[in-house]
Enzyme design. Structure first.
Site, PDB file in Angstrom:
ATOM      1  N   LYS A  18       0.837  -1.207   0.000  1.00  0.00           N
ATOM      2  CA  LYS A  18       0.000   0.000   0.000  1.00  0.00           C
ATOM      3  C   LYS A  18       0.861   1.243   0.000  1.00  0.00           C
ATOM      4  O   LYS A  18       2.033   1.248   0.398  1.00  0.00           O
ATOM      5  CB  LYS A  18      -0.936   0.004   1.218  1.00  0.00           C
ATOM      6  CG  LYS A  18      -0.246  -0.085   2.589  1.00  0.00           C
ATOM      7  CD  LYS A  18       0.261   1.241   3.134  1.00  0.00           C
ATOM      8  CE  LYS A  18       1.027   1.075   4.426  1.00  0.00           C
ATOM      9  NZ  LYS A  18       1.689   2.327   4.880  1.00  0.00           N
ATOM     10  N   GLY A 107       9.769  -0.804   4.521  1.00  0.00           N
ATOM     11  CA  GLY A 107       9.799   0.264   3.523  1.00  0.00           C
ATOM     12  C   GLY A 107       8.631   1.215   3.590  1.00  0.00           C
ATOM     13  O   GLY A 107       8.502   2.089   2.723  1.00  0.00           O
ATOM     14  N   ASP A 146      -2.463  -1.677   9.537  1.00  0.00           N
ATOM     15  CA  ASP A 146      -2.441  -1.844   8.084  1.00  0.00           C
ATOM     16  C   ASP A 146      -3.032  -3.167   7.614  1.00  0.00           C
ATOM     17  O   ASP A 146      -3.306  -3.328   6.422  1.00  0.00           O
ATOM     18  CB  ASP A 146      -1.000  -1.744   7.547  1.00  0.00           C
ATOM     19  CG  ASP A 146      -0.450  -0.323   7.617  1.00  0.00           C
ATOM     20  OD1 ASP A 146      -1.255   0.610   7.777  1.00  0.00           O
ATOM     21  OD2 ASP A 146       0.778  -0.163   7.515  1.00  0.00           O
TER      22      ASP A 146
END
Length: 308
Positions: A18, A107, A146
């Protein structure tokens, strides 16, 4: 509910990484957590998870990215996801997971959360647990903000800690170029740095309760890439670039090479650059690659975790 055991069965699920197209962070509460307002978009960079029966909960990890720091025990979110499903189904067997990672580790793109979402779907299917999408969402929320979005996919507004989701309308396709760094950033470290910067420079949030800028939502509804590029923003970007100063150069290079907008995704250090369309995205990725950066062209929105 009729549980299933088939020693030869292997279930494959793919889940997307995402981007946070907008991320506003409120002050830390008494519990240390920050309220946020996020606009998530799932993009075409994927994690693949295969689930099989086993004697215990085990995992193997490979990838197109560096996976040397991925935990191979109960600290791994995918293993914890498998355990949650088996407990919810009152299943006393083990699960083996094989993961192939395409999303950069640490990341800022939710790769670990995508693994967890894929594991929830895969194990639910493998053992015939029969858990509904809503029940899987509830389990996912126990693992991190998330994970529910990785199950949902598409484009969504996240509030609270980011896990209270409401789908957002996005018309058409948006093309992104992702530039990954050789190192990673710890999400808790980035939040701590944001708190430190706000205390030193009195950079206070604009509102007591974070909210997504309506300009971002309007740009998504219209499908206008230029308007979206002008509206994207991430409160964590200052902290991320302070901890990893090289990111400022990447952001500047992206704009210099014609990106419509640039931001650090989530807690970083992946940089997301918005392009006008598919052709522009491929061209931008090629130019940045020629300049020695790790650039890849992707698009969104794409669906969440799905059986393959």
């Amino acid at each position: 509910m009729s549980l299933v055991y088939d020693a030869h069965r292997r279930v494959h699920v793919r889940a997307p990484g995402k981007l946070n197209l907008f991320f506003e962070v409120g002050d830390a509460g008494d519990d240390g957590y920050h309220e946020v307002a996020s606009l998530y978009q799932a993009v075409s960079l994927y994690e693949d998870v295969w689930a099989t029966h086993g004697d215990d909960f085990t995992i193997g990890v490979s990838g197109d990215v560096d996976v040397s720091t991925v935990p191979l025990d109960g600290r791994n979110l995918a293993v914890r996801a498998a355990q949650l499903v088996t407990r919810a189904a009152d299943w006393d067997g083990g699960i083996h997971l094989d993961i192939h990672k395409g999303v950069p580790v640490a990341g800022g793109m939710g790769g670990g959360s995508a693994d967890a979402a894929a594991a929830l779907v895969a194990v639910n299917e493998l053992i015939g647990a029969g858990l509904s999408s809503a029940e899987l969402q509830e389990l996912g929320a126990q693992l991190g903000a998330d994970v529910p979005f990785a199950l949902l996919g598409g484009t969504a507004v996240g509030t609270g800690r980011g896990d209270e989701l409401a789908p957002a309308l996005a018309r058409g396709r948006f093309d992104w170029v992702l530039v990954r760094s050789d190192g990673g950033l710890s999400t808790p470290d980035v939040y701590r740095e944001l708190d430190r910067l706000r205390a030193e420079a009195d950079i206070t949030p604009d509102r007591a309760a974070p909210a997504v800028d309506p300009a971002v939502l309007r740009a998504l509804r219209s499908g206008d890439a230029a308007d979206l590029g002008a509206a994207i923003r991430n409160d964590l970007e200052l902290a991320a670039t302070t901890l990893m100063p090289s990111l400022s150069g990447v952001l500047a290079a992206g704009i210099r090479e014609g990106a419509l907008g640039a931001l650090v995704s989530g807690s970083g250090p992946t940089v997301a650059l918005l392009a006008q369309d598919d052709e522009a995205g491929r061209s931008l990725a090629a130019r940045l690659g020629d300049a020695g950066l790790h650039a890849v062209h992707v698009h969104g929105p794409v669906p969440g975790a799905r059986l393959v």
